[in-house]
Write an enzyme that holds these catalytic residues in place. Structure first.
Site, PDB file in Angstrom:
ATOM      1  N   TYR A  59     -31.243  35.469   5.505  1.00  0.00           N
ATOM      2  CA  TYR A  59     -30.204  35.076   6.458  1.00  0.00           C
ATOM      3  C   TYR A  59     -28.888  35.838   6.328  1.00  0.00           C
ATOM      4  O   TYR A  59     -27.968  35.602   7.099  1.00  0.00           O
ATOM      5  CB  TYR A  59     -29.923  33.574   6.329  1.00  0.00           C
ATOM      6  CG  TYR A  59     -31.146  32.726   6.547  1.00  0.00           C
ATOM      7  CD1 TYR A  59     -31.706  32.596   7.818  1.00  0.00           C
ATOM      8  CD2 TYR A  59     -31.759  32.066   5.496  1.00  0.00           C
ATOM      9  CE1 TYR A  59     -32.840  31.826   8.026  1.00  0.00           C
ATOM     10  CE2 TYR A  59     -32.889  31.292   5.697  1.00  0.00           C
ATOM     11  CZ  TYR A  59     -33.423  31.181   6.961  1.00  0.00           C
ATOM     12  OH  TYR A  59     -34.547  30.421   7.162  1.00  0.00           O
ATOM     13  N   ASN A  73     -29.770  27.115  17.659  1.00  0.00           N
ATOM     14  CA  ASN A  73     -30.568  27.436  16.487  1.00  0.00           C
ATOM     15  C   ASN A  73     -30.832  26.084  15.851  1.00  0.00           C
ATOM     16  O   ASN A  73     -29.978  25.534  15.161  1.00  0.00           O
ATOM     17  CB  ASN A  73     -29.826  28.372  15.530  1.00  0.00           C
ATOM     18  CG  ASN A  73     -30.676  28.763  14.337  1.00  0.00           C
ATOM     19  OD1 ASN A  73     -31.693  28.132  14.050  1.00  0.00           O
ATOM     20  ND2 ASN A  73     -30.254  29.790  13.635  1.00  0.00           N
ATOM     21  N   HIS A  83     -39.515  23.836  15.021  1.00  0.00           N
ATOM     22  CA  HIS A  83     -40.963  23.853  14.896  1.00  0.00           C
ATOM     23  C   HIS A  83     -41.634  22.511  15.115  1.00  0.00           C
ATOM     24  O   HIS A  83     -42.852  22.451  15.281  1.00  0.00           O
ATOM     25  CB  HIS A  83     -41.339  24.417  13.524  1.00  0.00           C
ATOM     26  CG  HIS A  83     -40.547  25.639  13.180  1.00  0.00           C
ATOM     27  ND1 HIS A  83     -40.673  26.830  13.888  1.00  0.00           N
ATOM     28  CD2 HIS A  83     -39.573  25.852  12.259  1.00  0.00           C
ATOM     29  CE1 HIS A  83     -39.827  27.713  13.393  1.00  0.00           C
ATOM     30  NE2 HIS A  83     -39.146  27.149  12.411  1.00  0.00           N
ATOM     31  N   ASP A 142     -36.904  17.281  23.944  1.00  0.00           N
ATOM     32  CA  ASP A 142     -36.793  16.407  25.112  1.00  0.00           C
ATOM     33  C   ASP A 142     -35.342  16.206  25.533  1.00  0.00           C
ATOM     34  O   ASP A 142     -35.045  16.139  26.732  1.00  0.00           O
ATOM     35  CB  ASP A 142     -37.467  15.064  24.850  1.00  0.00           C
ATOM     36  CG  ASP A 142     -38.985  15.165  24.816  1.00  0.00           C
ATOM     37  OD1 ASP A 142     -39.536  16.223  25.172  1.00  0.00           O
ATOM     38  OD2 ASP A 142     -39.629  14.162  24.428  1.00  0.00           O
ATOM     39  N   HIS A 150     -32.327  32.628  16.487  1.00  0.00           N
ATOM     40  CA  HIS A 150     -32.701  32.583  15.071  1.00  0.00           C
ATOM     41  C   HIS A 150     -32.171  33.828  14.379  1.00  0.00           C
ATOM     42  O   HIS A 150     -32.288  34.927  14.919  1.00  0.00           O
ATOM     43  CB  HIS A 150     -34.222  32.511  14.899  1.00  0.00           C
ATOM     44  CG  HIS A 150     -34.805  31.296  15.524  1.00  0.00           C
ATOM     45  ND1 HIS A 150     -34.711  30.050  14.945  1.00  0.00           N
ATOM     46  CD2 HIS A 150     -35.456  31.130  16.694  1.00  0.00           C
ATOM     47  CE1 HIS A 150     -35.286  29.169  15.738  1.00  0.00           C
ATOM     48  NE2 HIS A 150     -35.737  29.802  16.809  1.00  0.00           N
ATOM     49  N   SER A 154     -33.351  35.030  11.500  1.00  0.00           N
ATOM     50  CA  SER A 154     -34.514  35.776  11.009  1.00  0.00           C
ATOM     51  C   SER A 154     -35.556  35.873  12.119  1.00  0.00           C
ATOM     52  O   SER A 154     -35.499  35.139  13.106  1.00  0.00           O
ATOM     53  CB  SER A 154     -35.115  35.077   9.784  1.00  0.00           C
ATOM     54  OG  SER A 154     -35.664  33.824  10.148  1.00  0.00           O
TER      55      SER A 154
END
Length: 145
Positions: free
Chosen positions: A22, A74, A80, A87, A100, A102
């Site tokens: 990062y 982010n 994930h 929602d 992101h 990375s």
């Protein structure tokens, strides 16, 4: 033009957490760069971070009525698996840009899937701090389109 930047779980640890992945920039430094670039582009940028999923959902709900014209997000690990965050974002009518630091597609298998991507205008990943700045430029462009 009002753009909301949302940062999820553990992202307050940028600068301390896995610098090889990062970098060394802190979230405060990233936020400052976003606000400065926003001014150059004629946008007001608000930055928000939380480690609490419900608090993130509440901030997204407020964006539905507070004049937010685009969202950069982010979501960290929530990317994930958090259908709740997904929602809440789906309620919004403005462009959503997933960000992101990375390249999530070059990392562990579980990071390859995003529940947010299907409702996002686009995803920018793998460019470190520049991912945020590219996302802001994309958001401004989407608003002006």
């Amino acid at each position: 033009m009002k753009i909301l930047t949302l940062n999820g779980i553990n992202l307050n640890m940028f600068g301390k957490r896995d610098p090889a992945q990062y970098g060394t920039a802190t979230l405060t430094e990233i936020d400052a760069k976003l606000v400065a670039l926003g001014k150059e582009l004629g946008a007001e940028v608000e930055c928000f971070q939380t480690n609490f999923e419900g608090e993130m959902a509440e901030r997204i709900h407020r964006a539905h009525t507070d004049g937010t014209q685009a969202v950069l997000i982010n979501a960290g690990a929530w990317t994930h698996y958090s259908y709740g965050i997904r929602d809440a974002l789906a309620i919004l009518k403005c462009p959503i840009i997933e960000v992101h630091m990375s390249n999530i597609h070059a990392r562990e298998e579980f990071r390859h899937h995003s529940v947010i991507a299907p409702i996002a205008k686009g995803q920018i990943a793998g460019f470190g701090v520049d991912s945020y700045l590219l996302a802001l430029r994309a958001a401004v462009s989407a608003i002006q389109a």
